[in-house]
Write a protein that holds these residues in place. Structure first.
Motif, short mmCIF file in Angstrom:
data_model
loop_
_atom_site.label_atom_id
_atom_site.label_comp_id
_atom_site.label_asym_id
_atom_site.label_seq_id
_atom_site.Cartn_x
_atom_site.Cartn_y
_atom_site.Cartn_z
N ARG A 19 33.92 59.86 99.59
CA ARG A 19 32.67 60.41 99.08
C ARG A 19 32.74 60.57 97.56
N TYR A 20 33.89 61.03 97.07
CA TYR A 20 34.06 61.23 95.62
C TYR A 20 33.93 59.90 94.88
N ALA A 38 30.39 58.79 94.67
CA ALA A 38 29.58 59.57 93.73
C ALA A 38 30.00 59.38 92.27
N HIS A 39 31.29 59.10 92.02
CA HIS A 39 31.76 59.09 90.65
C HIS A 39 32.16 57.71 90.12
N SER A 43 24.44 58.47 93.21
CA SER A 43 24.50 59.87 92.79
C SER A 43 25.27 60.67 93.83
N ALA A 44 25.67 61.89 93.45
CA ALA A 44 26.37 62.76 94.40
C ALA A 44 25.51 63.02 95.62
N ARG A 78 26.56 62.02 99.44
CA ARG A 78 26.64 63.03 100.51
C ARG A 78 25.73 62.67 101.67
N ALA A 113 22.15 68.02 96.04
CA ALA A 113 23.42 68.17 95.34
C ALA A 113 23.16 68.89 94.03
#
Length: 198
Positions: free
Chosen positions: A23-24, A27-28, A33-34, A38, A159
């Motif tokens: 997931r990280y 998102a990164h 986007s986060a 999610r 988020a």
């Protein structure tokens, strides 16, 4: 079945660490986007689990007529494993609400979430008695609950860092917060949680 279950990781925390790292990275290290990362993880987890429970219901119907229960057991394992993906989607939202109070929020949430498990055995027994011992209905109820959870998070999950209970958050919380985790202005001009400084 013993061979299949022995191939699963021994430590569930390792699985959660891998899922959270995925997931990280979404998102990164990608353009996602986060919030999208999610929602993706939660939808894959709960939606996938719902799909596996529907498949389990269909196989369980055949098992009632003498077919082997092994496929149903394997599908149940897949449904339970797939649900682990959802944790990488929604669990971090407690930190969004308040990094300081996230352990308390997680504990309260887990305590409330265990209540359906207390009543679940009796409700399952009542459903089985009402349907003539038809496990298909039980698995379809489980599928419906997972699908509903996936849909709710997909529609309303965010988020956004709320920072409730953090320094300077009293203005953001406002008068609408009435729970025990609400904040009240302290003499020093900063927010002080009602539960103490911890």
């Amino acid at each position: 079945i013993r061979e299949v279950t022995s191939a699963a990781p021994d430590d569930p925390d390792k699985v959660l660490q891998i899922l959270d790292a995925t997931r990280y990275q979404l998102a990164h290290e990608t353009t996602a986007s986060a919030q999208h990362a999610r929602k993706l993880m939660n939808t894959l987890g709960m939606g996938g689990s719902a799909a596996f429970y529907v498949a389990t219901a269909l196989v369980a119907r055949d098992a009632r007529h003498g077919a082997s229960p092994v496929p149903a057991a394997l599908l149940m394992m897949a449904a339970t494993g797939c649900a682990s993906l959802a944790g990488a989607g929604y669990a971090v939202n407690f930190i969004d609400l308040s990094a300081r109070w996230s352990p308390v929020l997680m504990a309260a949430s887990n305590s409330l979430a265990s209540l359906p498990g207390v009543a679940g055995a009796d409700l399952t027994g009542a459903l089985l008695r009402a349907t003539g011992n038809d496990w298909c209905a039980v698995f379809l109820v489980a599928a419906g609950m997972h699908a509903f959870g996936a849909l709710v998070f997909l529609c309303f999950g965010r988020a956004t860092d709320q920072r409730y209970g953090e320094r300077g958050a009293a203005a953001a919380v406002g008068a609408a917060t009435s729970s025990a985790l609400a904040v009240a202005p302290a003499d020093e001009g900063r927010a002080k949680p009602l539960l103490g400084e911890g």
